[in-house]
Design a protein around this motif. Structure first.
Motif, PDB file in Angstrom:
ATOM      1  N   GLU A 181       0.811  -0.949  -0.088  1.00 47.83           N
ATOM      2  CA  GLU A 181       0.171  -0.333  -0.119  1.00 47.83           C
ATOM      3  C   GLU A 181       0.888   1.696  -0.236  1.00 47.83           C
ATOM      4  N   LEU A 182       2.068   1.201  -0.044  1.00 52.92           N
ATOM      5  CA  LEU A 182       3.360   2.528   0.219  1.00 52.92           C
ATOM      6  C   LEU A 182       2.521   3.002  -1.350  1.00 52.92           C
ATOM      7  N   PRO A 183       3.417   4.106  -0.439  1.00 52.14           N
ATOM      8  CA  PRO A 183       3.285   5.570  -2.355  1.00 52.14           C
ATOM      9  C   PRO A 183       4.837   5.067  -2.442  1.00 52.14           C
ATOM     10  N   VAL A 242      -2.550  13.890  10.435  1.00 46.36           N
ATOM     11  CA  VAL A 242      -2.857  12.959  11.594  1.00 46.36           C
ATOM     12  C   VAL A 242      -2.010  12.149  10.538  1.00 46.36           C
ATOM     13  N   ASN A 243      -1.761  11.061  12.739  1.00 51.48           N
ATOM     14  CA  ASN A 243      -1.318   9.627  12.366  1.00 51.48           C
ATOM     15  C   ASN A 243      -0.440   9.946  10.723  1.00 51.48           C
ATOM     16  N   GLY A 244       0.390  10.989  10.795  1.00 50.37           N
ATOM     17  CA  GLY A 244       1.825  11.105   9.492  1.00 50.37           C
ATOM     18  C   GLY A 244       1.003  11.451   8.308  1.00 50.37           C
ATOM     19  N   ARG A 245      -0.078  11.532   8.889  1.00 50.38           N
ATOM     20  CA  ARG A 245      -0.848  11.422   7.207  1.00 50.38           C
ATOM     21  C   ARG A 245      -0.917  13.078   6.287  1.00 50.38           C
ATOM     22  N   LEU A 246      -0.900  13.637   5.423  1.00 46.37           N
ATOM     23  CA  LEU A 246      -1.047  14.616   5.098  1.00 46.37           C
ATOM     24  C   LEU A 246      -3.009  14.791   5.386  1.00 46.37           C
ATOM     25  N   ARG A 247      -3.120  15.909   6.152  1.00 51.77           N
ATOM     26  CA  ARG A 247      -4.179  16.056   5.611  1.00 51.77           C
ATOM     27  C   ARG A 247      -5.403  17.418   5.203  1.00 51.77           C
ATOM     28  N   ALA A 248      -4.876  17.674   3.622  1.00 48.56           N
ATOM     29  CA  ALA A 248      -4.391  18.980   2.612  1.00 48.56           C
ATOM     30  C   ALA A 248      -5.858  19.464   2.686  1.00 48.56           C
ATOM     31  N   ASP A 249      -7.225  19.042   3.593  1.00 50.39           N
ATOM     32  CA  ASP A 249      -7.953  19.280   4.026  1.00 50.39           C
ATOM     33  C   ASP A 249      -7.759  20.384   5.381  1.00 50.39           C
ATOM     34  N   LEU A 250      -6.452  20.958   5.866  1.00 55.24           N
ATOM     35  CA  LEU A 250      -6.383  21.297   6.947  1.00 55.24           C
ATOM     36  C   LEU A 250      -4.725  22.231   6.659  1.00 55.24           C
ATOM     37  N   ALA A 290       5.969   6.648   4.219  1.00 54.09           N
ATOM     38  CA  ALA A 290       4.858   6.877   3.214  1.00 54.09           C
ATOM     39  C   ALA A 290       4.750   8.225   3.607  1.00 54.09           C
ATOM     40  N   ASP A 291       4.555   8.783   4.894  1.00 55.36           N
ATOM     41  CA  ASP A 291       4.195  10.142   4.535  1.00 55.36           C
ATOM     42  C   ASP A 291       4.950  11.651   5.914  1.00 55.36           C
ATOM     43  N   GLY A 292       4.516  12.491   5.940  1.00 55.92           N
ATOM     44  CA  GLY A 292       5.097  13.314   6.372  1.00 55.92           C
ATOM     45  C   GLY A 292       5.689  14.821   5.827  1.00 55.92           C
ATOM     46  N   PRO A 293       6.186  15.598   6.674  1.00 58.42           N
ATOM     47  CA  PRO A 293       6.734  16.945   5.151  1.00 58.42           C
ATOM     48  C   PRO A 293       7.137  16.939   4.844  1.00 58.42           C
ATOM     49  N   VAL A 294       7.186  17.749   3.482  1.00 60.90           N
ATOM     50  CA  VAL A 294       8.473  17.837   2.725  1.00 60.90           C
ATOM     51  C   VAL A 294       8.321  19.744   2.243  1.00 60.90           C
ATOM     52  N   LEU A 295       9.597  19.584   3.089  1.00 61.33           N
ATOM     53  CA  LEU A 295       9.618  21.088   2.162  1.00 61.33           C
ATOM     54  C   LEU A 295      11.531  21.671   1.406  1.00 61.33           C
ATOM     55  N   HIS A 296      11.120  22.641   0.751  1.00 59.19           N
ATOM     56  CA  HIS A 296      12.118  22.836  -0.244  1.00 59.19           C
ATOM     57  C   HIS A 296      11.944  24.536  -0.210  1.00 59.19           C
ATOM     58  N   ILE A 297      13.628  24.913   0.173  1.00 63.91           N
ATOM     59  CA  ILE A 297      13.625  26.281   0.146  1.00 63.91           C
ATOM     60  C   ILE A 297      14.760  26.590  -1.423  1.00 63.91           C
ATOM     61  N   PRO A 298      14.138  27.644  -1.863  1.00 62.35           N
ATOM     62  CA  PRO A 298      15.512  27.058  -3.185  1.00 62.35           C
ATOM     63  C   PRO A 298      16.638  28.365  -2.352  1.00 62.35           C
ATOM     64  N   ARG A 299      18.282  27.748  -3.191  1.00 69.49           N
ATOM     65  CA  ARG A 299      18.809  29.424  -2.837  1.00 69.49           C
ATOM     66  C   ARG A 299      18.199  30.573  -2.700  1.00 69.49           C
ATOM     67  N   GLY A 300      18.838  31.319  -2.067  1.00 74.62           N
ATOM     68  CA  GLY A 300      18.224  32.474  -1.528  1.00 74.62           C
ATOM     69  C   GLY A 300      17.120  33.191  -0.894  1.00 74.62           C
ATOM     70  N   VAL A 301      16.347  31.856  -0.797  1.00 72.55           N
ATOM     71  CA  VAL A 301      14.839  32.400  -0.788  1.00 72.55           C
ATOM     72  C   VAL A 301      14.851  33.282   0.740  1.00 72.55           C
ATOM     73  N   VAL A 302      14.740  33.903   1.224  1.00 75.96           N
ATOM     74  CA  VAL A 302      14.151  33.750   2.579  1.00 75.96           C
ATOM     75  C   VAL A 302      12.666  33.685   3.160  1.00 75.96           C
ATOM     76  N   LEU A 303      12.471  33.257   4.113  1.00 77.50           N
ATOM     77  CA  LEU A 303      11.050  32.710   4.333  1.00 77.50           C
ATOM     78  C   LEU A 303      11.065  33.642   5.651  1.00 77.50           C
ATOM     79  N   ASP A 304       9.907  34.985   5.346  1.00 72.93           N
ATOM     80  CA  ASP A 304       9.481  35.774   6.529  1.00 72.93           C
ATOM     81  C   ASP A 304       8.678  35.041   7.264  1.00 72.93           C
ATOM     82  N   ASP A 305       7.648  34.278   6.990  1.00 69.25           N
ATOM     83  CA  ASP A 305       6.957  33.473   7.835  1.00 69.25           C
ATOM     84  C   ASP A 305       6.761  32.300   8.059  1.00 69.25           C
TER      85      ASP A 305
END
Lengths: 494, 454, 250
Positions: free
Chosen positions: B28-30, B106-114, B164-179
């Motif tokens: 069942e794994l993606p 929720v339990n490691g699975r992304l809830r896109a709705d939230l 299987a699931d969990g957060p993936v974050l990629h900040i490209p070169r030189g990008v500064v996230l203020d928030d």
């Protein structure tokens, strides 16, 4: 930094650094066949004319040992030890058991003279800086391979009720004391090396200080491994009865040999109410050569029990020798208000490895412990401080302070600190501090600006670094230790 | 009698139920189409089977026993249960009414709705791993499993076997996230069934970028949950990544997390973990300073009571010269709780001019609380400055008396002193809103403690 | 006689001294004043031979010898003394031991025998008395736990014992209140003699009220910008360093 580089080079150049105690004594020895088995244990026990209970105790230890594994947790790297390829009993051949010092083989007396150990009962003139007149007398028990060859000042001490003799002798002289206390601090099942010792110990020193007696002189044991391929398994037992005081010194050397020799000693201390035991060691076993060939494997279990209220046990050690050192002099602070102390200077150079430290087990109320450990690594040496401070729930008001400093000389060595701090009483206060540094450029420059050569500057700074510990040693030992610090780091500190 | 210098292995029998689950989940794994992911999972399973569940006979787990896990029959989390769990209020450090980028699991699975990724600059990727395995397959495939060492860490191996699931974050070169980016993890035992899950986090901060990530771990309770997190964090040259976490799960939760970060030249990685939840928790942070002049601040505060067990294990690995590391941990331990701190600093050969400092201070607030500390230094370079300190004790009587003599009631005085004690750690957080929010959580804990049995 | 000619020096590849010329005769006291970052402390370290201070051009002749060719301890033995702006702490080493080691090292260098403990003690007692100090400080570890004033007094005592031909006083007034400053200055003045030259480096004119120099030099941007008598110091006090392109009050 160029200067440090030079220093490192000099350490290297001093590879074949002279170990001045490396000579061997040519003396006939009686040895048991190689290896350890029940027969050898029976042989050792019979040689010592031991009572049945002691033989049985040894055999139980041997049974336990066969099921045990050598510990793998120390940060030490050495090849496998073949425990069946060593002699477990070696004794200088004596025609008759000497009744007094005059009857001791002159060759043996010469050996100890060469080592600078006085086996004569006389006051020694002080070659000691800062002391005036005569140094106090020291009573010495000399252990040569597996047996105690001489004990000085026995008679004088006996007048005060102090028993100071070889443990093999104590078994006959005061069996009830030996039976009561032997293994009471380090049980025969304690650890691989202590268990091996319990099965195979050959000799060692025994001290009993009666109630209220302050031992008038330093007691000292001098251990010497002479015979090749011989393990030394000595056992020391010191009992300080209520209100007594004793200061005990231990020294060790061994000849320079290419093969490694095993030394697995056990020291047990018992301090009853209001008693104090001060135990000082200058360990200068042959460390092996610059390439790590030869040298003593030193696996020692030292433990003191502060059984009584207000009792105190203080360990001071200067460790400069051995190829491998595995040693954790410890205090079990059972009596209320009892005090444990551990002061240590460990110097490792060339390819020496040391995993050493202490354990302070706080059981009684208001127990206090102090740990001061100074480690110096040079050459390609690896050194680890490993310590445990454990505060049990009943140890109301317990205090511990640990200071653990490492100094590195050169960039090929390592210094490691592994303290375990376990507290289960909220009123206890435990403090641990550790630092690792090198001799600062500022300090070196300051000294050189005042005219000191770089070597002298390093030596001065290193001695300053160790001072808190060296000052704990009895005067006679302190001078030897200071010299030893110099010799051990010769080339790197001048 | 030659000796073998081997480390004792873990409990391979206890690993059995998890291995069965791995085998059942397999289909069942993606991302099963990606060979790299298949290999990772296969190797993870193999290693976990060989290593077993850690036991106290192993040095790294000397003070934390996972035996209580064995008494619970955990079921793997299901997608349906995750989707069906109702969430009332989501935790945030933002002022009321404000929103920002956020992922909810929720339990490691992304809830896109939230979740929301509105307002993120172009090129920033913020999504779930299950999605990224198809939408950013190459990017994820290249990086997964590079930092978290499944060979040595059994629970990382277990996580990897079923990632299987969990957060993936990629900040490209030189990008500064203020928030700041908020990641919310909800542990929910659906229908009162004990549930286990293994979220996998991947954060990649490219050179010269900057971001603040805040993790919230909460759970409504009701039945035991076992969250086995693994996170991999790449901090590129000159980048700054601030990684904060607050774990407030219910006291029937088990929470184990392993964050492995690599910090490149002149980059900075901050990690702060505030723990007050879970019956048993272990936060392991491994940071490798793998570039000249890299720095990290790894700090935290732990507040435990009742029967809680909280383990903080850190490894700062100075692999290059001129690195600096600073660790400040503070803990308050009440009732029968037990806290563990194991902090190791390694200075590799050649990592000259390293400056490493570590401090762990624990307050024992009851007669039955326990702290076990093992601060370790392992140093192979000579021109370094390293120190560690550890203390354990109770509140200063004199200070307490002083406050009371000025009219402050005893419990309030104790609260004030504990709060100021904890502040020394919380003040390590440079981001003001996060610092204030964490301080408020600590204050809340103290207030609840006072309002409780005492 | 100390002759500094066209001295250039760099630190971390950056040129700090850009051609210093200075001649100091026996018994003379010279003051060097300058704003922060002008190169004052660099000059003192270069003269004392500290690692990391690289001389790129120029020469320094010290009583006919090439000072720059010597190791730091050789310079000390030749009679150069640097009173540090920030005296260094050496834990565990008693001040007495330190001084004795230093003095005997220099004596050895000069081909003289060691002083034994008694002789040394006598000498030090004499010196402490002449400086109005107690010998309590000698038992403590070198500079460890010393107040700012104690550290500077300790430097003066070392100077008294080591009897240099040439003493550099690097910002001796830094960190001292006026009372402590007077005590230290008294000590320094007691050590003035026709054979001993001194170079007093300072940021503030105040010190020169107590240690009155024969010559004053203004150092800025790595060069001596102006030289004069002690009145130059007073002028700087009023005008600051702005004539030398530095916006800073003296």
């Amino acid at each position: 930094m160029a200067a440090t580089h030079e220093t490192v080079e000099q350490v290297r150049a001093l590879a074949e650094q002279k170990y001045k105690y490396g000579f061997t004594t040519d003396i006939d020895a009686e040895t048991a066949p190689k290896g350890l088995n029940e027969d050898i244990i029976r042989f050792i026990s019979a040689k010592k004319e031991e009572p049945e209970w002691l033989l049985q105790w040894r055999l139980r230890a041997f049974e336990a040992w066969k099921t045990m594994q050598e510990p793998h947790w120390p940060k030490l790297d050495y090849g496998p030890i073949d425990y069946q390829d060593a002699y477990y009993y070696a004794a200088p051949k004596l025609k008759n058991k000497p009744k007094s010092l005059d009857e001791v083989d002159p060759e043996l007396l010469r050996t100890y003279e060469k080592l600078g150990i006085p086996l004569k009962e006389q006051a020694i003139l002080a070659g000691v800086e800062g002391t005036e007149g005569q140094a106090p007398a020291i009573a010495v028990d000399a252990v040569f391979d597996s047996v105690s060859v001489a004990t000085t000042y026995k008679a004088k001490l006996e007048e005060m009720g102090i028993i100071f003799c070889a443990i093999s002798e104590a078994v006959h002289k005061c069996p009830e004391l030996v039976q009561k206390y032997l293994g009471s601090v380090v049980p025969y099942t304690d650890n691989f090396f202590a268990t091996l010792n319990s099965a195979a110990f050959t000799d060692g020193s025994f001290v009993y200080i009666p109630k209220g007696v302050r031992c008038p002189m330093e007691l000292s044991t001098y251990f010497r491994i002479n015979q090749a391929n011989t393990g030394q398994f000595e056992r020391t037992l010191i009992i300080a009865d209520e209100g007594s005081y004793v200061s005990y010194l231990e020294g060790c050397t061994a000849p320079q040999r290419d093969e490694n020799q095993l030394h697995a000693a056990v020291v047990e201390l018992v301090a009853l109410d209001n008693a104090t035991i001060k135990y000082s060691t200058v360990q200068n076993w042959y460390p092996g050569d610059a390439n790590g060939v030869g040298g003593i494997y030193n696996f020692v279990t030292k433990r003191g029990a502060c059984r009584g209220v207000n009792s105190k046990i203080s360990w001071t050690q200067v460790e400069t020798g051995s190829a491998i050192t595995w040693k954790y002099p410890s205090c079990i602070l059972q009596g209320d208000n009892s005090v444990g102390e551990f002061y240590s200077v460990a110097i490792t150079n060339n390819r020496q490895q040391a995993d050493t430290g202490t354990k302070m087990i706080h059981i009684g109320k208001n127990t206090r412990s102090t740990i001061v450990s100074k480690g110096i690594s040079a050459g390609r040496a690896q050194q680890t401080y490993r310590g445990l401070v454990k505060i049990l729930p009943r140890a109301e008001g317990a205090r511990n302070h640990t200071q653990c400093d490492s100094l590195l000389i050169g960039d090929q060595c390592g210094a490691h600190t592994v303290p375990y701090i376990e507290s289960r009483n909220r009123s206890a206060r435990v403090e641990h501090e550790a630092t690792t540094a090198k001799i600062s450029e500022d300090q070196l420059f300051y000294c050189r600006q005042r005219g000191l050569s770089e070597e002298d500057a390093v030596s001065l700074i290193v001695n300053g670094f160790c001072k808190e510990v060296l000052k704990e040693l009895p005067m006679e030992f302190a001078v030897e230790a200071q010299k030893l610090v110099g010799i051990s780091l010769e080339g790197s500190v001048g | 009698m030659a000796t073998t210098h081997s480390t004792p292995t873990g409990d391979t029998a206890a690993a059995r139920p998890y291995l069965d689950q791995i085998d059942r989940l397999k289909g069942e794994l993606p991302g099963a189409a990606l060979s790299r992911v298949r290999e990772l999972r296969r190797d993870g399973r193999e290693r976990f089977a060989a290593l077993g569940v850690p036991t106290v006979r192993q040095e790294a787990w000397k003070y934390t026993s996972l035996r209580p896990l064995e008494k619970v029959a955990f079921e793997p989390a299901t997608a349906a249960a995750a989707a069906g769990t109702h969430i009332d209020v989501l935790p945030t450090v933002r002022p009321a009414g404000q929103t920002g980028p956020r992922l909810v699991f929720v339990n490691g699975r992304l809830r896109a709705d939230l979740s929301s990724t509105d307002g993120l600059p172009d090129g920033v990727v913020l999504t779930g791993l299950a999605d990224a395995l198809s939408s950013h397959a190459d990017f994820v495939g290249e990086r997964l499993g590079r930092l978290a060492n499944a060979d040595e860490h059994p629970l990382v191996a277990l996580n990897t076997a079923v990632l299987a699931d969990g957060p993936v974050l990629h900040i490209p070169r030189g990008v500064v996230l203020d928030d700041p980016i908020e990641l919310v993890f909800v542990s929910a035992a659906a229908d009162g069934r004990a549930t286990v899950f293994h979220p996998r986090t991947l954060i990649v901060a490219d050179p010269l970028s900057k971001a603040v990530v805040i993790e919230h771990h909460v759970g409504p309770g009701g039945a035991p949950t076992f969250a086995n997190h693994t996170a991999e964090v790449f901090v590129g040259e000159g980048a700054t990544l601030r990684h904060y976490k607050v774990q407030r799960e219910q006291t029937d939760a088990f929470h184990v997390s392993h964050a492995a970060a690599t910090v490149c030249r002149d980059a900075c990685y901050d990690n702060f973990i505030l723990t007050s939840g879970a019956r048993l928790s272990r936060n392991e942070v491994h940071a490798v300073l793998d570039g000249t002049g890299a720095s990290c601040h790894v700090s935290g505060a732990y507040l435990v009571t009742g029967e809680q067990h909280c383990d903080t294990t850190t490894l700062i690995d100075h692999a290059r010269p001129y690195g600096t590391s600073r660790e400040v941990y503070k803990g308050a331990i009440d009732e029968r709780a037990r806290a563990v701190f194991q902090g190791k600093i390694i200075v590799r050969p050649g990592a000259q001019k390293t400056d490493g400092h570590q401090l762990n201070r624990a307050l024992l607030l009851s007669d039955t609380a326990e702290i076990d500390s093992k601060p370790e230094l392992e140093i192979y370079a000579d021109d370094v400055k390293c120190s560690h300190g550890a203390t354990a004790g109770e509140l200063d009587d004199e200070a307490l008396f002083y406050l009371r003599s000025r009219g402050i009631p005893k419990e309030e005085a104790r609260g004030l002193l504990i709060a100021s004690f904890l502040a020394e750690a919380i003040d390590e957080i440079p981001e003001e809103p996060v610092r204030d929010a964490f301080a408020a959580i600590a204050t809340g804990w103290l207030a609840a403690r006072r309002g409780g049995a005492r | 006689m100390i002759e500094i000619r066209n001295l250039h020096a760099t630190v971390d590849g950056k040129e700090i001294l850009k051609g210093i010329d200075l001649t100091i005769g026996p018994g003379e006291v010279h003051a060097i004043m300058g704003p922060n970052g002008s190169g004052k402390s660099t000059l003192s370290y270069v003269l004392a031979g500290r690692d990391g201070y690289e001389v790129t051009k120029g020469s320094v002749s010290f009583y006919g010898e090439d000072l720059l060719a010597m190791e730091p301890e050789e310079r000390a033995a030749a009679g150069l003394f640097l009173a540090f702006q920030y005296p260094v702490e050496i834990p565990g080493v008693a001040n007495m031991t330190f001084l004795k080691s230093a003095l005997n090292a220099m004596r050895k260098h000069r081909g003289e025998g060691d002083l034994d403990a008694m002789q040394f003690l006598k000498l030090v007692r004499e010196k402490t008395r002449s400086l109005n100090m107690t010998d309590e400080m000698l038992k403590r570890a070198v500079n460890v736990g010393f107040s700012g004033g104690e550290k500077k007094r300790n430097e003066t005592l070392q100077m008294a014992v080591l009897e240099p031909k040439f003493a550099i006083l690097d910002e001796t007034d830094s960190g001292l209140d006026i009372d402590a400053l007077k005590i230290v200055a008294d000590g320094v003045n007691a050590l003035r003699s026709p054979e001993r030259s001194m170079l007093v480096i300072t940021h503030y004119q105040r010190l020169l009220n107590y240690i009155v120099p024969d010559h004053v030099h203004v150092l800025a941007h790595g060069r001596i910008q102006r030289s004069g008598g002690k009145e130059l110091a007073l002028e700087l006090e009023q005008k600051g360093y702005k004539d030398f392109g530095v916006e800073e009050a003296a």
